[in-house]
Write a protein that holds these residues in place. Structure first.
Motif, PDB file in Angstrom:
ATOM      1  N   LYS A   1       0.826  -1.206   0.000  1.00  0.00           N
ATOM      2  CA  LYS A   1       0.000   0.000   0.000  1.00  0.00           C
ATOM      3  C   LYS A   1       0.863   1.259   0.000  1.00  0.00           C
ATOM      4  O   LYS A   1       0.419   2.321   0.391  1.00  0.00           O
ATOM      5  CB  LYS A   1      -0.907  -0.008   1.229  1.00  0.00           C
ATOM      6  N   HIS A   2       2.099   1.106  -0.426  1.00  0.00           N
ATOM      7  CA  HIS A   2       3.038   2.229  -0.457  1.00  0.00           C
ATOM      8  C   HIS A   2       4.052   2.000  -1.571  1.00  0.00           C
ATOM      9  O   HIS A   2       4.082   0.925  -2.174  1.00  0.00           O
ATOM     10  CB  HIS A   2       3.766   2.344   0.885  1.00  0.00           C
ATOM     11  N   HIS A   3       4.864   3.006  -1.832  1.00  0.00           N
ATOM     12  CA  HIS A   3       6.007   2.845  -2.734  1.00  0.00           C
ATOM     13  C   HIS A   3       7.204   3.538  -2.095  1.00  0.00           C
ATOM     14  O   HIS A   3       7.060   4.364  -1.208  1.00  0.00           O
ATOM     15  CB  HIS A   3       5.718   3.397  -4.135  1.00  0.00           C
ATOM     16  N   TRP A   4       8.382   3.136  -2.523  1.00  0.00           N
ATOM     17  CA  TRP A   4       9.618   3.706  -1.990  1.00  0.00           C
ATOM     18  C   TRP A   4      10.090   4.803  -2.918  1.00  0.00           C
ATOM     19  O   TRP A   4       9.988   4.697  -4.144  1.00  0.00           O
ATOM     20  CB  TRP A   4      10.690   2.623  -1.835  1.00  0.00           C
TER      21      TRP A   4
ATOM     22  N   LEU B   1       2.293   3.611  -7.413  1.00  0.00           N
ATOM     23  CA  LEU B   1       2.426   4.281  -8.699  1.00  0.00           C
ATOM     24  C   LEU B   1       2.265   3.238  -9.792  1.00  0.00           C
ATOM     25  O   LEU B   1       2.749   2.111  -9.641  1.00  0.00           O
ATOM     26  CB  LEU B   1       3.798   4.947  -8.825  1.00  0.00           C
ATOM     27  N   PRO B   2       1.603   3.581 -10.897  1.00  0.00           N
ATOM     28  CA  PRO B   2       1.511   2.628 -12.006  1.00  0.00           C
ATOM     29  C   PRO B   2       2.893   2.215 -12.476  1.00  0.00           C
ATOM     30  O   PRO B   2       3.850   2.984 -12.363  1.00  0.00           O
ATOM     31  CB  PRO B   2       0.771   3.426 -13.091  1.00  0.00           C
ATOM     32  N   GLY B   3       3.007   1.006 -12.956  1.00  0.00           N
ATOM     33  CA  GLY B   3       4.290   0.453 -13.385  1.00  0.00           C
ATOM     34  C   GLY B   3       5.107   1.401 -14.237  1.00  0.00           C
ATOM     35  O   GLY B   3       4.597   2.002 -15.170  1.00  0.00           O
ATOM     36  N   GLY B   4       6.356   1.551 -13.875  1.00  0.00           N
ATOM     37  CA  GLY B   4       7.271   2.381 -14.634  1.00  0.00           C
ATOM     38  C   GLY B   4       7.219   3.860 -14.304  1.00  0.00           C
ATOM     39  O   GLY B   4       8.078   4.616 -14.723  1.00  0.00           O
TER      40      GLY B   4
END
Length: 72
Positions: free
Chosen positions: A5-8, A22-25
């Motif tokens: 539920k997060h991104h780095w 975030l969407p891929g890429g």
């Protein structure tokens, strides 16, 4: 399949966790201000592979584990 539920995001010489995916890429814009899970507003970096070698913010790591239900 587990979906965090997060991104780095590299920011201010650490890897910070940011709520949401975030969407891929895709990635945050360079210099964009984001609210990290450690409760700090940080200015993003991440245009080089070396930025990903920065140490992980320990407060973000703990918050990301809680957000994703990882037992402590």
């Amino acid at each position: 399949m587990f979906r965090p539920k997060h991104h780095w995001q590299p920011a201010e010489h650490q890897r910070h966790a940011v709520a949401g995916t975030l969407p891929g890429g895709q990635r945050n814009r360079d210099g964009e201000s984001v609210e990290a899970l450690c409760q700090r507003t940080v200015s993003t970096a991440g245009r080089t592979e070396l930025d990903w070698l920065w140490p992980t913010c320990p407060d973000c790591l703990q918050a990301a584990e809680r957000l994703n239900g990882v037992p402590s």
